[in-house]
Scaffold this active site. Structure first.
Site, PDB file in Angstrom:
ATOM      1  CE  LYS A 280      -3.860   0.584  -1.142  1.00 38.21           C
ATOM      2  NZ  LYS A 280      -4.602   0.276   0.106  1.00 38.21           N
TER       3      LYS A 280
ATOM      4  CB  SER B 231      -0.951   0.023   1.194  1.00 35.94           C
ATOM      5  OG  SER B 231      -2.013  -0.859   0.982  1.00 35.94           O
TER       6      SER B 231
HETATM    7  O1  DON Z   1      -4.726  -4.723  -1.928  1.00 34.63           O
HETATM    8  C1  DON Z   1      -4.203  -5.222  -0.950  1.00 34.63           C
HETATM    9  O2  DON Z   1      -4.860  -5.746  -0.049  1.00 34.63           O
HETATM   10  C2  DON Z   1      -2.692  -5.168  -0.826  1.00 34.63           C
HETATM   11  N1  DON Z   1      -2.077  -5.248  -2.112  1.00 34.63           N
HETATM   12  C3  DON Z   1      -2.236  -3.901  -0.166  1.00 34.63           C
HETATM   13  C4  DON Z   1      -2.861  -3.657   1.191  1.00 34.63           C
HETATM   14  C5  DON Z   1      -1.984  -2.918   2.127  1.00 34.63           C
HETATM   15  O3  DON Z   1      -0.781  -2.871   1.986  1.00 34.63           O
HETATM   16  C6  DON Z   1      -2.631  -2.322   3.332  1.00 34.63           C
HETATM   17  N2  DON Z   1      -1.648  -1.691   4.198  1.00 34.63           N
HETATM   18  N3  DON Z   1      -1.394  -1.763   5.332  1.00 34.63           N
END
Ligand code: DON
Length: 313
Positions: free
Chosen positions: A69, A66
């Site tokens: 993002k 994330s």
């Molecule tokens: O979409 C997802 O669930 C993962 N690729 C990324 C989620 C994430 O890193 C949340 N952070 N703490």
């Protein structure tokens, strides 16, 4: 805080951090991430004066997840400007990063660009703009990190893509509300590649420098400075990181650490100290909300010792 005492402080934090292994668990809903050895810790600090310091596993690449993002949001802000706020909000969600519930009552408009639904909309926007988003993103990251060999890990991308049922559900749901313009399958390909990007703490601290430096990246290795964002936009991105960067733990992070952050389920956290520098920390064991346990602890310890964030926010 005198910056010449930083190396010793980082060494002390590293030594104490290793005593705290075992308090969390590595992410396992993405099968490839479950293979990462949990007992690792790296921390890097980059200062706007050009100095940098690193300890532990700070040069080991990890899955940004994330944290990407943050970079896709910056790219969308640069290319779309304020138009993107018609498709995503900028309020904390108070819900898990992968929650779907608010989408139903809020007509398919995600609360903010950092929860999964919001990040998917941002990737949809960028999928419209770039024929090869993975190359466009890697190009931007390679420039920011000053590292020509950055890549996304195909095994991690494939592993997430094969298990991305919830993200896919959110994408189709938003499409039913007209807030998704491309084929959800194509956007999910891009999103999973983006999340599988790997960087070390040292590289991540460099790549986020523009957010500590009024939107301006520091020129390195003979390259000139680059104004990545306007100073106003950099301030706005920091505000969004402070309020939404750690999902439903954003309040707890603000209370304990008080810096703009972006976390990822790979165990990384990028933190910004406006006007001073950046911190990147990585420790794969996560708490129940998907944020690095030892990473958050280390940031808390760092701000307590330095006083960073006590002014200017
Ligand atoms: O979409 C997802 O669930 C993962 N690729 C990324 C989620 C994430 O890193 C949340 N952070 N703490």
């Amino acid at each position: 805080m005198r910056t010449n005492s930083l190396p010793l402080l980082l060494e002390n934090i590293h030594a104490e951090a290793c005593n705290q292994f075992g308090l969390g668990r590595v992410a396992d809903y993405i099968p490839a991430l479950a293979q990462v050895p949990p007992r690792q810790f790296g921390m890097a600090v980059a200062l706007v004066n050009g100095q940098s310091h690193a300890v532990g596993d700070a040069h080991v690449p990890f899955s940004l997840q994330s944290i990407t993002k943050l970079f896709t949001f910056v790219l969308a802000l640069k290319t779309e400007g304020d138009a993107l706020w018609q498709r995503v909000g900028r309020e904390p969600s108070g819900a898990a990063f992968n929650s779907i519930v608010q989408l139903e009552t809020e007509s398919g408009i995600p609360r903010n660009p950092f929860i999964n639904a919001g990040a998917l909309v941002i990737t949809d926007i960028l999928t419209t703009r770039y024929a090869h988003l993975d190359y466009a993103l890697l190009g931007a990251l390679r420039r920011l990190a000053d590292e020509p060999n950055l890549h996304w890990n195909p095994a991690v991308a494939r592993s997430e893509r094969e298990t991305a049922h919830r993200n896919m559900a959110m994408a189709y749901f938003m499409k039913s509300h007209g807030n998704f313009h491309n084929d959800p399958e194509l956007v999910l390909d891009n999103y999973c590649r983006q999340c599988a990007t790997e960087m070390s703490c040292a590289q991540l601290a460099q790549a986020t420098m523009f957010l500590a430096n009024g939107g301006r990246d520091l020129g390195r290795a003979g390259q000139p400075d680059e104004q990545v964002l306007s100073a106003d936009d950099a301030r706005r991105v920091n505000a969004l990181m402070l309020t939404c960067g750690a999902y439903d733990a954003a309040g707890d992070f603000a209370y304990r650490i008080g810096l703009p952050v972006k976390t990822g389920v790979g165990g990384g956290i990028a933190a910004i100290v406006p006007g001073v520098g950046t911190v990147a920390v990585w420790a794969p064991e996560l708490d129940a909300k998907g944020n690095s346990v030892v990473g958050a602890w280390a940031l808390e310890r760092l701000v307590q010792a330095t006083g960073w964030g006590h002014t200017g926010l």
